[in-house]
Motif scaffolding. Structure first.
Motif, short mmCIF file in Angstrom:
data_model
loop_
_atom_site.label_atom_id
_atom_site.label_comp_id
_atom_site.label_asym_id
_atom_site.label_seq_id
_atom_site.Cartn_x
_atom_site.Cartn_y
_atom_site.Cartn_z
N GLU A 1 -11.20 105.28 43.73
CA GLU A 1 -11.92 104.53 44.76
C GLU A 1 -11.96 102.98 44.52
OE1 GLU A 1 -14.44 107.94 47.21
OE2 GLU A 1 -15.60 106.36 45.94
N GLN B 1 -9.08 101.13 45.08
CA GLN B 1 -8.97 101.07 46.58
C GLN B 1 -9.96 99.71 46.98
OE1 GLN B 1 -9.81 105.19 47.57
NE2 GLN B 1 -8.23 104.91 49.20
N SER C 1 -8.80 96.20 48.65
CA SER C 1 -9.34 95.78 49.71
C SER C 1 -9.93 94.33 49.52
CB SER C 1 -10.33 96.75 50.29
OG SER C 1 -9.77 97.72 50.83
N LYS D 1 -7.32 91.57 49.48
CA LYS D 1 -6.87 91.38 50.86
C LYS D 1 -7.80 90.39 51.72
CE LYS D 1 -3.88 95.55 51.25
NZ LYS D 1 -3.88 96.94 51.98
N SER D 2 -8.90 91.08 51.44
CA SER D 2 -9.99 90.09 52.35
C SER D 2 -10.22 88.44 51.66
CB SER D 2 -11.51 90.75 51.95
OG SER D 2 -11.35 92.17 52.49
N LEU E 1 -17.21 95.80 47.37
CA LEU E 1 -16.22 95.25 48.26
C LEU E 1 -16.38 93.66 48.64
CD1 LEU E 1 -15.45 97.26 51.44
CD2 LEU E 1 -14.01 96.54 49.53
N THR E 2 -17.80 93.24 48.41
CA THR E 2 -18.34 91.87 48.63
C THR E 2 -18.00 91.11 47.29
OG1 THR E 2 -20.59 92.40 48.11
CG2 THR E 2 -19.87 92.71 50.52
N GLU F 1 -20.88 98.27 52.90
CA GLU F 1 -19.82 96.99 53.05
C GLU F 1 -18.99 97.42 53.76
OE1 GLU F 1 -20.78 95.30 48.47
OE2 GLU F 1 -19.10 96.60 48.67
N THR G 1 -15.21 95.95 55.31
CA THR G 1 -14.22 94.54 55.42
C THR G 1 -12.95 95.39 56.17
OG1 THR G 1 -12.79 95.68 53.46
CG2 THR G 1 -14.69 93.84 52.92
N ALA G 2 -12.52 94.30 56.78
CA ALA G 2 -11.25 94.28 57.63
C ALA G 2 -9.96 93.54 57.43
CB ALA G 2 -11.69 94.20 59.28
N ASN G 3 -8.86 94.27 57.34
CA ASN G 3 -7.73 93.51 56.72
C ASN G 3 -6.65 93.73 57.68
OD1 ASN G 3 -8.76 92.07 54.38
ND2 ASN G 3 -8.79 94.16 53.60
N THR H 1 -10.70 103.45 55.47
CA THR H 1 -10.83 104.02 53.98
C THR H 1 -12.33 103.98 53.87
OG1 THR H 1 -8.77 102.84 53.59
CG2 THR H 1 -10.17 103.28 51.63
N THR I 1 -15.24 104.63 50.65
CA THR I 1 -15.41 104.77 49.35
C THR I 1 -16.75 104.81 48.98
OG1 THR I 1 -14.79 102.62 48.68
CG2 THR I 1 -13.03 104.09 48.71
N GLY I 2 -17.30 105.38 47.50
CA GLY I 2 -18.57 105.31 47.28
C GLY I 2 -18.86 106.63 47.02
N LEU I 3 -17.87 107.59 46.78
CA LEU I 3 -18.22 109.30 46.64
C LEU I 3 -19.06 109.61 47.77
CD1 LEU I 3 -18.79 109.40 42.81
CD2 LEU I 3 -16.63 109.58 43.88
N GLN J 1 -16.84 107.79 60.78
CA GLN J 1 -15.77 108.08 61.80
C GLN J 1 -16.66 107.73 63.12
OE1 GLN J 1 -14.50 111.95 60.05
NE2 GLN J 1 -12.52 111.05 60.51
N HIS K 1 -12.45 99.14 55.67
CA HIS K 1 -12.53 99.78 54.49
C HIS K 1 -14.29 99.71 54.54
CE1 HIS K 1 -12.16 100.40 49.62
NE2 HIS K 1 -13.28 100.89 50.14
N HIS L 1 -17.51 100.72 51.89
CA HIS L 1 -17.79 101.00 50.56
C HIS L 1 -19.24 101.16 50.52
CE1 HIS L 1 -17.31 101.58 46.33
NE2 HIS L 1 -17.97 100.56 45.99
N THR M 1 -16.12 116.00 64.39
CA THR M 1 -16.89 115.71 63.50
C THR M 1 -18.28 116.32 63.88
OG1 THR M 1 -17.87 113.52 64.62
CG2 THR M 1 -16.39 113.32 62.71
N HIS N 1 -12.29 111.75 70.10
CA HIS N 1 -13.17 111.87 69.06
C HIS N 1 -14.23 112.94 69.82
CE1 HIS N 1 -15.85 110.68 65.46
NE2 HIS N 1 -16.02 111.63 65.93
#
Ligand SMILES: [Ca+2]
Ligand SMILES: [Ca+2]
Ligand SMILES: [Ca+2]
Ligand SMILES: [Ca+2]
Ligand SMILES: [Ca+2]
Ligand SMILES: [Ca+2]
Ligand SMILES: [Ca+2]
Ligand SMILES: [Ca+2]
Ligand SMILES: [Ca+2]
Ligand SMILES: [Ca+2]
Ligand SMILES: [Ca+2]
Ligand SMILES: [Ca+2]
Lengths: 232, 232, 232, 232, 232, 232
Positions: free
Chosen positions: D53, D56, D60, D63-64, D126-127, E31, E33-35, E42, E44-46, E56, E82, E84, F44, F82
């Protein structure tokens, strides 16, 4: 008593299988639908690996034999097929629904309902062979209890029929098959009509069918397709 | 008795393998079909990881050797291949079906049935080497019991033949091979006819074949392809 | 005795690695094929996570260094690569086959067989460093037992050579390397011929090679590429 | 002694991280390559979920912030990135390699090697915030032992520096950072040259750097980017 | 003391959530972000299953309500999002971050930072309802400890506020909400400015806000959107 | 008391189901949204396999019966659907939400809210049959407790109604159905209006409805579609 099989409305894509459970046999409906798509196959009903593979094999059989089954092969990759086996909360497994899955799919693609009162069990292979299955006695008893009048069984399960009470064998027409070629002509009313015409033209055959019916089953007789016959 | 191998209708895409189980050897049918698609490979029959990998290796071997196998390589990515190994409820694993899987696929793509009565066992590698397998004694006994008349075995399993009763060795023609190049010429009637023509032109070879047959096996003799020979 | 390495027919895409098992060292063949496709990588031979990752790293190394390896980089995304490591029933894991996997892939893409009698072991990284591995003593003994005449080892495994019996060191030419740049010039006959030409032009070098050979190994000598040298 | 960090040849895409293990600290190389592709990210080196992660998140972040990092954002979806962390047989996990992964990726895309002798540890978000990590004492000791001369650490780990022996703090330049904005200007020689020019133009700053160096670390001084400063 | 929330630089795509742990409450940054991409998400953060599903659902809510949220719906399938949640080594789960995830995504797409000092907790559903969460007492205490000045809570958690010490309720402005429609107008300075204008034009409202503030919370007052009101 | 069902704002895509838990029955909201996409289905709410399959079956039913449901079939592959079932932290499973899922999807695609106060339970099959479910007594009690006024139940659960206290049966209108054809006309106000018109034109029918209502349920009366009726 409750005759579940007779209740089911005849619908293209619907066939009746037979299942074995620790508490006895049961009838099982195989439901297949096709919607515009890209050739995916969705399988639901808590199906185990072996039963999922049976459905994959059935799909491949149909594709390989589309021409002889009078199905337009171009339709397969423009449709998403969904096969569901109620009840949704009961896990199911094993390859013995193979014949019924093929039947449901043929019915679906030909848009013809399967004849009412017809149930079937048997594993199928990619080449169309019908392999023997377990629990035949319990399955046949369940079929009769549910209002089924005809049952298709693997010929290699013929020996299991001796375990059936005489009255059951007299109530049911049992077809013993070694190959899918012998199954398909029995699925639809129109094909059956054709068969009877053939029989009418062949007095000897008509007599054979009478006699086997009186014995509670139909022995596999020659069919238009070149089905190999197994001697035991 | 029931001669299962003889019952199987010769079909392109169908080969006969040999399996070992705790209760003895068994013959095993490998069924392969190809339908219009995008190059996917579906494997069914409750195959374990090692057996699935054997099938992947077989596919890659065919693709790499398409030219020498007289297969149009452009067909691979327009077809979805399905390999099924009945019976559907019996888990299977191990690499020893490699030779039979390659044979089924070659038969499929060349649209030629494999000669009846021919069974085979052996692991294959991506370069076409045939590696030794276990349970040869049980497998060969099962082959004979099922009506098989010729068996292809890895040459590195030659030592296992000494465990066979003399009458079994006399009933069967056994081909010992080190490479797929030695397997392929034995699969089809037409190729065999060609071989016999060659033999006819070579009295010495004919004699060799007779003698080996009398010994219950054919020693690997030189073949058109440059198959490496292993000395022990 | 059975000299397996010598038996393997030289083929583009085939390299010889060395494996350690609880019962001693073994030689291991890495087989790679490329067929028209879309850039997929198939890995078979019951490979564990670490060995699968080694293959992925090897692929990435080749792509990143395609230019210096004289490989057309446009070919990668038009091919499906399959790497198989027989025997199919034996699980394998660990990163020590990295050098052999890179070698098999370079051989595949350059369509040149690796020199017969050459085996190798060593982990590789994405930058081409060759990292030390375990079981070197057992691996080298297995190499010699199988007919191998030259072995490529990580330089950081140099200390393990002291455990080898003197006769083994005299039978084998051992190349100690720190980077893939030192591995690649030793793989093919043509490159070697070039090296020998260079050696002929350099009496000093020729002498060095003789002496190292007599010591049972070749110390890493300067190579055309700028391989970093590790002092200890 | 073996100074591993100094041995690593400076290469674009390669950074030096710091790991903590039960047996002490270790330096860790992060290797990144980019090949023509479709934007996939491959992660090898037996990386656990948290470390995957981190990679990943690093992708990101890049890319940002492509514009401010002087990276053409159109390149990302035309490349397949592979990040490998040797050694291949050692499982690794945790988010503390985040700073080093970002550094490797920036180095890769800018095609500039990171300054030799520079190592780093720190989780990134991410920031771009740099979060504290564990095992700082062991990591810094390992860095010095391996020939590292400068270390980038999270500012929230400042308290852990008091556990370091005075001679270690005098040997190393330590940069404490709260945000990736403070990390990136320290990665490359050219940026550093620019910094030194700036310093030459600012006598006060030059003095500050001297004094902090004598104290064994550099306190975070104002940087061109608007990095938030955390007070404690 | 360390006021973490105040330290976080206001950034579009960043929101402040509240988490409950066995050792008390904590603030949590979301956090986003959009790319440029193809619509992937995506996480992340377990994050556990329930928290992933919350993200979602948040994405689907945004897409369904893009028009009313002043977001161009055509952007969704051209971006990879993404999300996070630091810290990377701490597993997180549960649906209570739903409101904060929606807030982070709205902030991201509208490119407006969320007002500093605002934290929030609450599960969200696809229709925008805000469902009650656990650990409200601990969460609110952690928010105040971290420098948060306003907290958004589900109205169905109102009863939990009685467990708070009076001084905490006086320090914080608490917004009780039943629907996301009531959350969104409180996120951004500009919207707030508009609200205050409205309030200035409505003396009665201004008084209400004063009085509720003195009670340590703001009761949900009518909002422009038709938010359902729950009576208890 | 808290009447949750009445609180839910009527929204297209929202239906009310009934769940059974060890601590009694509960109402359950099924939320469905459709956004521009490519035909994906996201599920979900910590749904188990059986409940996920129910949703897949519901989707397939809608696609197969799009014409008779007045849904444009071309919309399915341009939308990502969804389905979420709050609360997000409560695992849910089983096929009994099938009827409610179909209802939510029909409501979504027809953009018509389901009539307030209507809840439903029942497994559905691909052919539209409604199968019996468990926990009917607890579910119906929960429905009434939550302000529900009408409940749709599988006709094969009719026997379970005898377990209900008389006052419950008098408060609720209960519709017993055997097929989805009988469910769909009851979902929307407009259809209901139409039904009442029909009833007005049929004095006999009106009387039947009155009498059944007085008995606390509506017996399944003939519907326009040819729904098979099961006798017991
Ligand atoms: Ca279901
Ligand atoms: Ca037959
Ligand atoms: Ca099967
Ligand atoms: Ca050979
Ligand atoms: Ca294999
Ligand atoms: Ca390896
Ligand atoms: Ca080197
Ligand atoms: Ca590796
Ligand atoms: Ca900062
Ligand atoms: Ca992380
Ligand atoms: Ca949720
Ligand atoms: Ca019905």
């Amino acid at each position: 008593f409750f005759r579940e099989a007779a209740d089911q409305k005849p619908t293209p894509g619907l066939s009746t299988g037979l299942a074995w459970t620790p508490s006895g046999g049961e009838i099982l409906f195989i439901e297949a639908t096709a919607n515009p798509g890209k050739g995916s196959l969705t399988l639901t009903g808590l199906l185990g690996d072996s039963m999922r593979e049976s459905a994959q094999a059935a799909m491949s059989y149909l594709k390989s034999h589309a021409a002889s089954l009078a199905i337009d092969p171009n339709r397969f990759d423009k449709a998403d097929v969904h096969i569901h086996v109620p009840a949704g909360a009961v896990p199911k497994d094993g390859p013995s629904a193979g014949v019924a899955i093929v039947a449901a799919l043929v019915s679906l693609w030909r848009e013809m309902p399967i004849r009412p009162g017809l149930a079937m069990t048997g594993e199928v292979t990619l080449t169309g062979r019908v392999l023997p299955v377990g629990g035949v006695r319990e399955k046949v008893l369940a079929a009769r209890r549910s209002g089924v009048r005809e049952v298709i069984l693997p010929i290699r399960n013929e020996k299991d029929l001796t375990e059936l009470p005489p009255e059951v064998r007299q109530d049911l027409v049992i077809h013993l098959v070694a190959h899918l070629d012998e199954v398909l002509p029995r699925l639809f009313e129109s094909d059956r009509a054709t068969q009877h015409d053939n029989h009418a033209a062949s007095p000897e055959r008509a007599r054979l069918e009478r006699s086997t019916r009186s014995r509670g089953r139909v022995t596999p007789h020659p069919l238009p397709t070149a089905a190999p016959v197994r001697s035991r």
